[in-house]
Write a protein that holds these residues in place. Structure first.
Motif, mmCIF file in Angstrom:
data_model
loop_
_atom_site.group_PDB
_atom_site.id
_atom_site.type_symbol
_atom_site.label_atom_id
_atom_site.label_comp_id
_atom_site.label_asym_id
_atom_site.label_seq_id
_atom_site.Cartn_x
_atom_site.Cartn_y
_atom_site.Cartn_z
ATOM 1 N N VAL A 117 0.831 -1.210 0.000
ATOM 2 C CA VAL A 117 0.000 0.000 0.000
ATOM 3 C C VAL A 117 0.870 1.266 0.000
ATOM 4 C CG1 VAL A 117 -0.257 0.041 2.528
ATOM 5 C CG2 VAL A 117 -1.969 1.142 1.105
ATOM 6 N N VAL A 118 2.035 1.205 0.619
ATOM 7 C CA VAL A 118 2.917 2.379 0.632
ATOM 8 C C VAL A 118 3.611 2.510 -0.723
ATOM 9 C CG1 VAL A 118 4.866 3.500 1.749
ATOM 10 C CG2 VAL A 118 3.251 2.194 3.126
ATOM 11 N N GLN A 119 4.021 1.377 -1.285
ATOM 12 C CA GLN A 119 4.644 1.441 -2.621
ATOM 13 C C GLN A 119 3.654 2.031 -3.632
ATOM 14 O OE1 GLN A 119 6.262 -2.382 -3.728
ATOM 15 N NE2 GLN A 119 7.077 -2.671 -1.678
ATOM 16 N N LYS B 131 -5.913 5.595 -5.377
ATOM 17 C CA LYS B 131 -5.281 5.557 -4.055
ATOM 18 C C LYS B 131 -6.280 5.798 -2.940
ATOM 19 C CE LYS B 131 -1.019 7.642 -5.571
ATOM 20 N NZ LYS B 131 -0.309 8.907 -5.586
ATOM 21 N N LEU B 132 -6.120 5.023 -1.858
ATOM 22 C CA LEU B 132 -6.883 5.321 -0.652
ATOM 23 C C LEU B 132 -6.014 6.243 0.206
ATOM 24 C CD1 LEU B 132 -8.227 1.810 0.490
ATOM 25 C CD2 LEU B 132 -9.325 3.499 -0.991
ATOM 26 N N PRO B 133 -6.635 7.229 0.880
ATOM 27 C CA PRO B 133 -5.843 8.053 1.803
ATOM 28 C C PRO B 133 -5.136 7.148 2.821
ATOM 29 C CG PRO B 133 -8.054 8.934 1.576
ATOM 30 C CD PRO B 133 -8.049 7.619 0.853
ATOM 31 N N LEU B 134 -3.866 7.453 3.075
ATOM 32 C CA LEU B 134 -3.055 6.636 3.974
ATOM 33 C C LEU B 134 -3.011 7.284 5.361
ATOM 34 C CD1 LEU B 134 -1.336 4.089 3.601
ATOM 35 C CD2 LEU B 134 0.622 5.576 3.159
ATOM 36 N N ILE B 135 -3.347 6.479 6.379
ATOM 37 C CA ILE B 135 -3.396 6.973 7.760
ATOM 38 C C ILE B 135 -2.372 6.173 8.564
ATOM 39 C CG2 ILE B 135 -4.977 7.480 9.695
ATOM 40 C CD1 ILE B 135 -6.156 8.401 6.973
ATOM 41 N N ALA C 227 -10.629 0.949 10.694
ATOM 42 C CA ALA C 227 -10.572 0.339 9.357
ATOM 43 C C ALA C 227 -11.953 -0.185 8.942
ATOM 44 C CB ALA C 227 -9.540 -0.781 9.333
ATOM 45 N N ALA C 228 -12.706 -0.724 9.897
ATOM 46 C CA ALA C 228 -14.052 -1.239 9.565
ATOM 47 C C ALA C 228 -14.989 -0.092 9.180
ATOM 48 C CB ALA C 228 -14.609 -2.020 10.749
ATOM 49 N N VAL C 229 -14.847 1.037 9.862
ATOM 50 C CA VAL C 229 -15.759 2.171 9.623
ATOM 51 C C VAL C 229 -15.337 3.001 8.402
ATOM 52 C CG1 VAL C 229 -16.587 4.346 10.667
ATOM 53 C CG2 VAL C 229 -16.444 2.294 12.046
ATOM 54 N N HIS C 230 -14.036 2.922 8.032
ATOM 55 C CA HIS C 230 -13.535 3.736 6.911
ATOM 56 C C HIS C 230 -12.939 2.848 5.815
ATOM 57 C CE1 HIS C 230 -14.024 7.401 9.290
ATOM 58 N NE2 HIS C 230 -13.409 6.789 10.279
ATOM 59 N N PRO C 231 -13.787 2.122 5.076
ATOM 60 C CA PRO C 231 -13.254 1.219 4.047
ATOM 61 C C PRO C 231 -12.509 1.945 2.926
ATOM 62 C CG PRO C 231 -15.654 1.368 3.903
ATOM 63 C CD PRO C 231 -15.256 2.094 5.150
ATOM 64 N N LYS C 232 -12.710 3.256 2.812
ATOM 65 C CA LYS C 232 -12.036 4.016 1.737
ATOM 66 C C LYS C 232 -10.767 4.712 2.239
ATOM 67 C CE LYS C 232 -15.222 3.917 -1.776
ATOM 68 N NZ LYS C 232 -15.171 2.489 -1.998
ATOM 69 N N LYS C 233 -10.285 4.289 3.413
ATOM 70 C CA LYS C 233 -8.991 4.780 3.914
ATOM 71 C C LYS C 233 -8.149 3.558 4.260
ATOM 72 C CE LYS C 233 -10.885 9.027 5.749
ATOM 73 N NZ LYS C 233 -11.114 9.928 6.839
ATOM 74 N N LEU D 208 -9.342 -7.323 7.590
ATOM 75 C CA LEU D 208 -9.683 -6.052 6.937
ATOM 76 C C LEU D 208 -8.571 -5.748 5.937
ATOM 77 C CD1 LEU D 208 -10.553 -4.407 10.317
ATOM 78 C CD2 LEU D 208 -12.175 -4.534 8.400
ATOM 79 N N ASP D 209 -8.909 -5.624 4.647
ATOM 80 C CA ASP D 209 -7.810 -5.434 3.697
ATOM 81 C C ASP D 209 -7.342 -3.972 3.621
ATOM 82 O OD1 ASP D 209 -9.834 -4.383 2.258
ATOM 83 O OD2 ASP D 209 -9.855 -5.921 0.692
ATOM 84 N N ASN D 210 -7.967 -3.081 4.393
ATOM 85 C CA ASN D 210 -7.489 -1.685 4.453
ATOM 86 C C ASN D 210 -6.761 -1.398 5.770
ATOM 87 O OD1 ASN D 210 -9.861 -1.917 5.927
ATOM 88 N ND2 ASN D 210 -10.396 0.234 5.672
ATOM 89 N N LEU D 211 -6.272 -2.455 6.432
ATOM 90 C CA LEU D 211 -5.504 -2.277 7.669
ATOM 91 C C LEU D 211 -4.214 -3.086 7.577
ATOM 92 C CD1 LEU D 211 -5.115 -1.409 10.644
ATOM 93 C CD2 LEU D 211 -6.571 -3.324 11.319
#
Ligand SMILES: C[S@@+](CC[C@H](N)C(=O)[O-])C[C@H]1O[C@@H](n2cnc3c(N)ncnc32)[C@H](O)[C@@H]1O
Length: 232
Positions: free
Chosen positions: A31-33, A43-47, A62-68, A92-95
């Motif tokens: 995700v960083v690459q 790109k999803l915003p990176l937190i 991550a569950a509440v913000h699937p687009k981050k 969660l694939d966004n965590l």
């Protein structure tokens, strides 16, 4: 004539990222690459969350913000193991949970200008050692260089002197617009937040925003390029 833009803050002591080795088993998550290679539209915003503990905030965020996409770092092994146990149940694939010291890891993994926000929730250093407070550290300048313009650093603590100092440093040293407020007494973002609020303690949050044109010493510094340059 080389007229460099002046720094936007007043921190005299400079962080020295080149002195930090990469953590053991270090890798840069995909995700960083992707932040460097993909189109903006993909790109999803990176937190980034530093000191994620057992991951209560990370998993629900991550569950509440699937687009981050959240990268949550914790260095204490038993807490990280508890975190990954829960993570493996939810997938969660966004965590991305990371077991490392956040300072070395951030230096080696995160490019400049790439984070939409940074969470520092209840860091609670030893109270008699103010050097361990995030806003007192030269590393904080490096962290700000990784933040995008308009991005936020969100700090929460139950230690009033920590919050007072952070607010003062944000204003007078880091020159960051900020707002301080009390955390609502029914908040339950992290285990420590639940514990402090249940005891009837006051918790505070400071939200700092990176302004347009903010200049640090590390805006063009990235570990990968630095090691490539070293070999030239
Ligand atoms: C008081 S706990 C709070 C945990 C969680 N944020 C919460 O509120 O429940 C602080 C956590 O930060 C972690 N921590 C402190 N410094 C760190 C660093 N440099 N890198 C990664 N984790 C760190 C500690 O291991 C500890 O688990």
């Amino acid at each position: 004539m080389n007229r460099e833009q002046p720094l936007s803050h007043k921190k005299v002591r400079a962080f020295q990222p080149e002195k930090l080795s990469a953590p053991r088993d270090f890798f840069i998550p995909e995700v960083v690459q992707n932040t460097a290679t993909k189109d903006d539209s993909d790109k999803l915003p990176l937190i980034l969350e530093i000191g994620a503990g057992k991951g209560k905030h990370a998993l629900s965020f991550a569950a509440v913000h699937p687009k981050k996409h959240l990268i949550a770092i914790e260095r204490t092994r038993n807490k990280f193991e508890a975190f990954t146990k829960l993570f493996n149940q939810q997938l969660l694939d966004n965590l991305t949970p990371i077991h490392a010291d956040a300072i070395a890891w951030t230096v080696h993994a995160i490019p400049p200008d790439s984070l939409a926000s940074i969470y520092l929730l209840y860091p609670n250093p030893e109270q008699h050692n103010p050097n361990q407070q995030w806003l007192n550290m030269p590393f904080f300048e490096f962290l700000l260089s990784r933040l995008q313009v308009g991005g936020e650093v969100i700090l929460a603590t139950n230690i009033e002197s920590y919050m007072d100092n952070a607010e003062q440093q944000a204003l007078s040293i880091w020159q960051l617009p900020n707002r301080r407020h009390k955390v609502p007494s029914d908040n339950q973002r992290t285990h420590f937040e639940v514990k402090y609020l249940a005891r009837g303690e006051t918790c505070w949050q400071l939200t700092m925003t990176k302004p347009e044109g903010y200049k640090t010493r590390f805006d063009n510094w990235f570990a990968e390029e630095d090691s490539v340059n070293d070999k030239k």
